[in-house]
Design an enzyme around this catalytic site. Sequence first.
Site, mmCIF file in Angstrom:
data_model
loop_
_atom_site.group_PDB
_atom_site.id
_atom_site.type_symbol
_atom_site.label_atom_id
_atom_site.label_comp_id
_atom_site.label_asym_id
_atom_site.label_seq_id
_atom_site.Cartn_x
_atom_site.Cartn_y
_atom_site.Cartn_z
ATOM 1 N N GLN A 177 0.477 -1.370 0.213
ATOM 2 C CA GLN A 177 -0.080 -0.263 -0.061
ATOM 3 C C GLN A 177 1.017 1.513 -0.075
ATOM 4 O OE1 GLN A 177 -3.087 0.203 -0.721
ATOM 5 N NE2 GLN A 177 -4.714 -0.367 1.417
ATOM 6 N N SER A 178 0.385 2.442 -0.722
ATOM 7 C CA SER A 178 1.590 3.471 -0.915
ATOM 8 C C SER A 178 2.005 4.210 0.111
ATOM 9 C CB SER A 178 0.904 4.450 -1.952
ATOM 10 O OG SER A 178 1.217 3.833 -3.270
ATOM 11 N N THR A 179 0.462 4.640 0.986
ATOM 12 C CA THR A 179 0.413 5.090 2.866
ATOM 13 C C THR A 179 0.777 4.420 3.335
ATOM 14 O OG1 THR A 179 -1.099 6.592 1.909
ATOM 15 C CG2 THR A 179 0.310 7.219 0.757
#
Length: 715
Positions: A32-34
Site C-alpha cells: 500500500q502506498s501510504t
Amino acid sequence: MEADLLPRRAGLTPEKITREHQQRLAIIYVRQSTPQQVERNQESTKLQYALVDRAFHFGWAREAIVTIDDDLGRSGSTVEGRLGFQRLVAEVGLGHVGLVLGIEMSRLARSCRDWHQLLEICALFDTLIADVDGVYDPANYNDRLLLGLKGTMSEAELHILQARMLAGRNAKARRGELGKPLPMGYLRRPSGEVALDPDEQAQSVIRMVFALFERVRTVSGVLRYLVQNDIKMPVRVAGGPGKGELEWRRPSRPSLGDLFSNPIYAGVYVYGVRPIDRRRHKPGHPSSGRRPPRPENAEVFLPDRLPAYITWEQFQRNQEQIRANRTSERGPTRAGAALLSGMIVCGRCGLRMTATYNNAGHAARYQCIGARTSFDAPSCQALKAAPVDAEVTHLILKALEPAAIEASLAAALDLEAERKALNQYWSQRLERAQHQVDQARRRYASVEPENRLVARTLEQDWETALGEQARLLADHERFQREQPQAPSPAELAAIQDLTQDLPALWRAETTTQQERQTIARLLLERVIVTVIGGSEQVRLECHWQGGNRTSHELVRPVAKFKTLSAYSDLAARACELHRAGCNCVEIASILNDEGWRPPKRRDTFNGPMVRRVLIGAGLIETKRGTPRTISHRCPDEWTINELAAEIGAPPGTIYYWVQKGRLSSRSVEVLGTFNKLVTADAATIARLKAARATPLPFRRALLPSVKPNPPTLDS
C-alpha cells in the site's frame, strides 16, 4: 496431463505453468502506498493477501507460497527504501521463484526503470508474473509487450494523480488559502484565518527579538542576550493532548534562525520558497535536494496578506546581515584587536586578508594567505594591523564628526527602549504567574470538601503555582538589583557632551572592539591594502558605503633599514656626513632635523642606528667590544657568556635557565650598562654539564631549582 489438473478460468492461461515452476516458490507481493491507506483502505489489503488462494489453485503447495508485505505504507515510485521489493528481486535472481503474484502491476512498481528491471530478471530465470487478469511469461514477446504497456500505464497514472493534486495545491496557494505550519507568535483561528498570538507577552517577546537583532546584528548576540536575561520563547503546541496551548521554551540557535528567515513575520504569504533540485534529490527522502530559501523568488509571493511584526524592508536588511555574517563573506564582528577583520582585501591578488594574532592575542596582523592555502604558493603580503587600524580610525572619526549629537541621542533612546522592553517582559511574566496562582486557588475553592481525591490534586497544583510565583519574584528582585539605574537628565546631558568628543568615546574602556567593528562596517564596505614593494609605504583604498572611494597612504614599521623605500638616499646622506667628519651622534641629529625616520617604531635616529647604516654601507667595520672588567664579584659568580663557555651551552640557554629560576643571578652596572652575574659553584656546574649530556625528556630532573633572586644594582 498435470497441466489439465489446474483450474481453467476466463482470462487465465494455466498452460504456461509447468512442473518446473511449481517446484519453486510462489511469492505474493503486498503493498500500500501510504500508512493512511494501510489504516483506512483495509479491503484492498485483504484482497492482496487473498492471492494466496489463487497461487494454491495454480498448483503450489501452501508451504511453497511466501507473502512479502514489508512494503506496506511505501510508495512504488522508487525502489529506495522498499526492502520487500528488493527481497523479491533478490529471490528471483537466485532462481528460487516460479511465480510472482500481485493484485495489479502498479503494486509491484510505478517506475518503468524498476518494472523493466524486474521483467528482465524474470525472463532470464523463467519466472512467471500474474495478476487478477492472467498469467504472463516475460520471455514471451506478446506477454512482454502487454506487461510493458501495463507498467507504462501504472507510471503514467501516478504522474497524472500527482499533477492533479499539485495543480490543486498551487491554485489554493495562489489565493493565499493553502494552510502551512505557523511559527511562534502566530496562531490559526477556527475560521482558518491567521492572526497574531493573542497573548500580549508572546507578541512583546517576538518584537524584542527583532529589535535586538537590529542592535547586535548577529544571531549569536541575540541568543546570548536572551539566555543572560532568562527570556523564553513562546511556542504553541502543535499536537497531542495540549494542542494549541502556549509553552515557554528556552531559546536556541535553530529556532532563532527559523524566526529570522521566515517572511511571514513581514506579513508576506509565500509558497515554493525552496524548490527541489532534481539532481540533488534522493529517492525516498522528500525533503532532500531543496535549494536555499529565497522568498523574493518564491512561486507565490503575496505581500501584506498576513499580520506582521516587522516591515518587508527590515526583513530584507536582516537577511543581508545574516548573509554578511557568514565566513564566506565578511563574517560577524569579532572580539579581537583587529578593526578591519573580514573587511580588508589584498591589493595584489584581490583575496580577503586574514587577521592573525600573536603575543597572547594583543598583536594583530593582516595576512594574505589565500594563495598559500589554496595553491601552496608564497603569501602575497603581510603587515601589522596597528598602523592600518589607526589610519582607518582617523578617517572614521572624521566622517562621524557632523553626526556626533544625533548619535548620542539615538544611543540614549535605544538604551531606554531596551530597559522598558525588559521591564515589560518581567511585568508580563509576573502577571501570568499571579493569574496561574489565582486560577489554582479558584479551582481548589470550587471543589467539594468531601471529594478529597480531587481536592488533594488541586491543592498540589495550587502549591506548585505558589512556588513558581515565589521563584519568579526572587528572579525579578535579582534582575532589578543587577540592572543599572536609568541615567538622570544631568547624566544624559553629560553623555551628550562626551559624545561630541568622538575620539575619547571611541577609545573609552566601555566601548568594546565589536562595537568599533560594527561602526566601521556601517561606514565602510571594504578596505584594499597594498604594500608598495615590501617597503614601509602602504596604499589604502577605502570603499565607503554608498559608492564613494578615497585613497590614502601611510607608513608602517619594518624590521630592516634596507627595506625602507628611500634606503639608498638615506645611506648616501649618512655616508656624506661621515666623510664630512661628523660622528654617529651628530649624523643622527642632522638626519632627524632633515625629516628622516628609522624603520621601526622610534621616530628619531640615534648613534647606534647610524652606526648600523654606515656598517651596511661599508664605511666602517664591525669591532668586537672589549670585555668589561666587573669588580666586586662574589665567589662562584659568572657572566652569562663565561658560564656558557664553561659548560658548553649557548648563552640563550643560560639566560632561559635564569628566567625560569634554575639559576640565581643579580644585575650590576658597569659604565652605564647592566650586566647579569650568575651564581654557580662547582657542584652546580657539574649538574649543568650532566644535564647538557642527558636527553631532553630526562634533563629537567638534573637541573638545579632555586627561586630567582630579586635584581639588585651594584655600582
